[in-house]
Design an enzyme around this catalytic site. Structure first.
Site, PDB file in Angstrom:
ATOM      1  N   GLY A   4       3.722   9.055   0.309  1.00 45.65           N
ATOM      2  CA  GLY A   4       4.673   9.686   1.306  1.00 45.65           C
ATOM      3  C   GLY A   4       6.027   9.139   1.266  1.00 45.65           C
ATOM      4  O   GLY A   4       6.308   7.859   0.541  1.00 45.65           O
ATOM      5  N   CYS A  18      -6.825  11.560   8.285  1.00 50.81           N
ATOM      6  CA  CYS A  18      -6.743  11.619   6.532  1.00 50.81           C
ATOM      7  C   CYS A  18      -7.817  12.317   5.766  1.00 50.81           C
ATOM      8  O   CYS A  18      -7.637  13.269   4.795  1.00 50.81           O
ATOM      9  CB  CYS A  18      -6.455  10.226   5.938  1.00 50.81           C
ATOM     10  SG  CYS A  18      -8.025   9.132   6.258  1.00 50.81           S
ATOM     11  N   GLY A  71       0.902  -1.285  -0.104  1.00 51.79           N
ATOM     12  CA  GLY A  71       0.043   0.028  -0.029  1.00 51.79           C
ATOM     13  C   GLY A  71       0.927   1.329  -0.147  1.00 51.79           C
ATOM     14  O   GLY A  71       1.760   1.482   0.897  1.00 51.79           O
ATOM     15  N   CYS A 100      -9.730   2.016  10.052  1.00 52.96           N
ATOM     16  CA  CYS A 100      -9.277   2.150   8.851  1.00 52.96           C
ATOM     17  C   CYS A 100      -8.158   0.991   8.824  1.00 52.96           C
ATOM     18  O   CYS A 100      -8.267   0.209   7.703  1.00 52.96           O
ATOM     19  CB  CYS A 100      -8.514   3.466   8.569  1.00 52.96           C
ATOM     20  SG  CYS A 100      -7.840   3.376   6.720  1.00 52.96           S
TER      21      CYS A 100
END
EC number: 2.8.1.13
Length: 371
Positions: free
Chosen positions: A17, A200, A13, A104
């Site tokens: 970043g 987020c 994933g 999440c």
């Protein structure tokens, strides 16, 4: 029989970043068959029509091209709305302070994403989290990342044996400065990119403005427990236990803090002093318990616990009430234990699991105004 790295497909994933970029680089250097996946969980077009997800995906594309791995984007917006955002709103509606990152990880990154990766032929998924997985004594254990300042096991506390058996955390043995240096040395496009902070789906937006789009604010009275009115609040959902900023109470003396909420009467309770005893609890009931190990737990055991991210470890005794509920007895009173937040249990470096803080007590008395 164990596969060799080049026979092992790892789907990572990637957020755009530096952490996930370096994690992908390390896996590639170790010889794995790596695929980068960008998860689009939220439609985050801002008021200027700029979608930050598009910018992040462009960074993912650039890094994957630099590393030499294929990449895809996957849309999990519906799953995210149903499993994470709806929960987030429900908790705020109930006067609690939720932790969407925990949900999440449980529902999206290590469930929906894991299922998608397996459909792509993955042997493992990987992320840029600061944590470690070890196989010991016949089961998988989740250990803190070696970078104490960045360890993210707090947010991963709900991961199961099945999920951990398919998970790699390439950054677990590294510290943040090393990761920045690696990205720089490799010339990765994200080497100098600022770390994202906060929730987020809110991003850089004002929290009050964002939340009021989904939940109508109900202003009310701000008062002490003895009934002295100190002002008005903008809506209970905007305040969390122990909060100092944004109360707008002037005057001399110690600063004022939010010490509790009365949902029925829409009152925000406030009092003075950082170490005010009203902010301290020594017993907690927590629900939605998840243990990393499948082994049966003793009815009562000692360990340490964190009641918020980056908090010091606190010595506690955990009593199993039922498979979904625990009672936590704290050796020392703890400040600002907040309903809705995660409590996460540790034995040394090992993360044992976690639960959601439900009720808080002090000296046997339930703090009814908390929550």
């Amino acid at each position: 029989m164990n596969k060799l790295p080049h026979e092992t497909r790892v789907v990572i994933g990637m957020s755009g970043g530096v952490d996930s970029s370096v994690a992908a680089l390390l896996l590639k250097e170790q010889g794995y068959d790596v695929i980068g996946i960008f998860m689009k969980n939220w439609d985050d077009t801002d008021e200027n029509g700029v979608c930050t997800a598009t910018e992040d995906y462009n960074d993912v594309i650039e890094v994957c091209n630099q590393i030499g791995i294929p990449y895809y984007a996957v849309n999990f917006e519906k799953q995210y709305w149903d499993k994470v955002f709806t929960y987030f709103l429900d908790e705020y509606r109930a006067g609690r302070t939720p932790n969407p990152d925990v949900m999440c990880n449980k529902e999206i990154k290590f469930k929906a994403f894991l299922e998608h990766a397996i459909a792509l032929g993955a042997d493992y998924v990987a992320t840029g989290h600061y944590a470690r997985v070890a196989y010991m004594d016949g089961e998988y254990k989740m250990l803190r990342g070696v970078d104490d300042n960045k360890d993210q096991t707090y947010f991963l506390n709900q991961l199961s044996q099945e999920q951990l058996s398919k998970t790699m955390f390439p950054l677990g043995e590294l510290k943040k400065p090393q990761i920045r240096e690696m990205a720089k040395e490799a010339g990765l496009a994200t080497a100098a990119k600022k770390d994202s902070t906060g929730i987020c789906f809110i991003g850089e937006r004002n929290f009050k403005d964002f939340l009021s789009n989904y939940l109508p604010a109900q202003p009310g009275v701000m008062q002490t427990l003895s009934g002295e009115v100190k002002g008005k609040h903008d809506g209970l959902m905007y305040y969390t236990i122990g909060q100092r900023h944004g109360l707008g109470i002037g005057g001399n003396g110690d600063p004022w803090f939010a010490v509790g909420k009365n949902l029925k009467e829409n009152i925000l309770y406030v009092d003075q002093g950082f170490h005010n005893e009203l902010l301290y609890g020594d017993e907690v009931i927590a629900t939605n318990v998840g243990w990393v190990s499948n082994e049966a737990k003793e009815k009562e055991f000692k360990c340490t616990a964190k009641f918020r991210y980056r908090q010091e470890d606190n010595k506690v005794t955990v009593q199993i009430v039922d498979e979904n509920t625990v009672r936590i007895l704290c050796d020392e009173p703890i400040r600002a234990i907040t309903p809705g937040q995660a409590v996460v249990f540790y034995d040394g470096d090992e993360c044992l699991g976690g639960a959601t803080i439900d009720e808080v007590y002090r000296s046997g008395k339930k703090l009814d105004y908390l929550g």
